[in-house]
Structures are given as structure tokens and as C-alpha cells.
Design an enzyme around this catalytic site. Sequence first.
Site, PDB file in Angstrom:
ATOM      1  N   GLY A  31       3.019  -3.412   3.855  1.00  0.00           N
ATOM      2  CA  GLY A  31       3.181  -4.714   3.169  1.00  0.00           C
ATOM      3  C   GLY A  31       4.128  -4.494   1.938  1.00  0.00           C
ATOM      4  N   GLU A  35      13.811  -4.486   1.812  1.00  0.00           N
ATOM      5  CA  GLU A  35      15.182  -4.527   2.762  1.00  0.00           C
ATOM      6  C   GLU A  35      14.701  -3.383   3.768  1.00  0.00           C
ATOM      7  OE1 GLU A  35      17.637  -6.020   4.177  1.00  0.00           O
ATOM      8  OE2 GLU A  35      16.815  -7.716   3.153  1.00  0.00           O
ATOM      9  N   HIS A  37      11.896  -2.331   5.137  1.00  0.00           N
ATOM     10  CA  HIS A  37      11.086  -2.823   6.176  1.00  0.00           C
ATOM     11  C   HIS A  37      11.938  -3.873   7.137  1.00  0.00           C
ATOM     12  CE1 HIS A  37       7.916  -2.096   2.858  1.00  0.00           C
ATOM     13  NE2 HIS A  37       7.437  -1.156   3.987  1.00  0.00           N
ATOM     14  N   LYS A 149      13.320   7.405   5.205  1.00  0.00           N
ATOM     15  CA  LYS A 149      12.705   7.793   3.962  1.00  0.00           C
ATOM     16  C   LYS A 149      11.599   8.642   3.767  1.00  0.00           C
ATOM     17  CE  LYS A 149      11.009   5.406   0.501  1.00  0.00           C
ATOM     18  NZ  LYS A 149       9.787   6.335   0.095  1.00  0.00           N
ATOM     19  N   VAL A 176      17.249   2.701   3.212  1.00  0.00           N
ATOM     20  CA  VAL A 176      18.000   1.313   2.712  1.00  0.00           C
ATOM     21  C   VAL A 176      18.037   1.613   1.150  1.00  0.00           C
ATOM     22  CG1 VAL A 176      17.868  -0.934   2.471  1.00  0.00           C
ATOM     23  CG2 VAL A 176      17.535   0.315   4.656  1.00  0.00           C
TER      24      VAL A 176
END
Length: 282
Positions: A31, A35, A37, A149, A176
Amino acid sequence: MLIFKKVEEIKKYLRPQQQAGKTIGFVPTMGYLHEGHLSLMRKAREECDLVVASIFVNPIQFGPGEDYDRYPRDLERDRKLAEEVGVDVLFVPEKEELYPPDYATYVEVERVSEGMCGASRPGHFRGVATVVTKLFNIVRPDRAYFGQKDAQQAVVIMQMVRDLNMDVEIRVLPVVREADGLAMSSRNVYLKGEERQAALVLYRTLKEAVELVRCGEKDPEKVRQFMADRVAAEPMARLDYAEVRQWPTLAVPTKLEGQILLALAVFIGQTRLIDNMVVEVP
Ligand code: PAF
């Protein structure tokens, strides 16, 4: 978008869809969506009939003293963002739903989970592998999407899927970044005042290390030391690790050849950030 909190309810919804031949794309998250996700969700939207995402801050992948309690949470905001990018089903179980009091089973992936984040965060990848296995069993996705990442996490999941013969294709998508290069992370909200600027040391260092490799440096230790020195030059940064590995095996190279992962974990104040780049060495 449908929201399920209970394992039995989401299974009851998904199984007939699967029997009808629909392909399922799954994006597991903790959660506080950003960007990074959303790029995974958009890709799942492009590639699959049904997009399922989960939001679950998994307690067993946090060590004692880590940020489980203060990990950022905002379900209402996440719900809107997920809906906007076309998620069909959101799974948001409570802690007790996945880990009832008598819970006793864990998944351990050896070797690739050792070193790097595995060394700094003992038990972390056991927690990740366990929850991802549970989520895969519940959702039974055709494809699951992870960000590069968390490069070591992606490798651990790929190893686990191969070793345990799981019928899911793992898709790993690029990091990202913010406009100034900082890799997107839910933990970036922890960065206060000057820390945000200091955090750019990860991106800067990785870019410079890629340049060094592209200019012909073949010695992994020299590149690793270069990264450590660049991080040390930032007064607000404390190095956790700088690593040079083969991608995607995470083998320690003796000479830089093929796909090379340059990876950093750095504390900026209390906040631990990770980032990496992959460079192709001819
Ligand atoms: O990358 C994450 O957000 C988590 O480690 C994951 C894969 C959702 C498991 O809790």
C-alpha cells in the site's frame, strides 16, 4: 472495483473467472501506492483479463525495531488510485486473516536471500517469500508483477517460483523515479527537510558507477569501493551496503561481464533507502 477482506470470499469470486478462462494479473503491495506500483498495475491491465492487487503490510517481513508500526497507510487514497488504473479486485486482508494465532508455516529461499538486504534485515526474505506464497495460493495468478527497485526480492521470488513449481510468470518492471532521479518508494515520505536532497546520493552514485563501468572498469571491487566512497562523501548518508552482482543470479562476479547489478542500501537519517541499476558489459 471489488474489495475483499476475507480469503474465502476472494477465492469464491476468482475461481469461476479462472474456470471461464480469464487470465489473472496480480500486483502484491504493502500500500501507500506510488507511480512504481501504478506502473505494475497498468502493465497487468495491458496483459491480463483480470487485475488483482493486494494491500497488506506484512508483519513477518519486518525485523524488531523496524518500521512496521509507522509504515505509511492510507487505504482510501490507495483505493482511488487502484481504481483509476483499472484494478478489478483489491484484496485487503487483516493481519489475523493471513496469520491466525496458530500460524506455523514459513518459506525459506536459500542462497539468493543471503547477503545484501538479507544480511541487513535477517528474516526479511523469509517473511516476503511466505506472504507471497500465501497470496499466490489465494489468487492463483497467471502473471505477477514486481518492481526492479527491490531487485533481490524479485530474484528471491523467481527462485521460489522455479523451486516450488509454481504456475505463475514473474514480470519484473523498471525502477520508476521522481523527476530528479530519486527512486519511488513508500518510505520516501519519511524524508524530512534536507534529507530529501541528500537522498539523491543513491541515484547520483549509481549513475556515476554505471559510467565508470561503461568507461571500461572491469574490477568489481573497484566499482564497489567507488560507490561506497561516493556515498561516504554525503554527510547525511550512512552506507548499509554497496554491492556489485551478476544479474539476475546475484552471483559475485570476479570480472565485470554480461548483465551487472549495481545496488545500494543507504540510511538517510533514520530512513533506509535502496536503489539499483543494471548495466550491460560487453
Ligand atoms: O514489495 C513489497 O511491497 C512487499 O515486499 C510484498 C512483495 C508486497 C510482500 O509483502
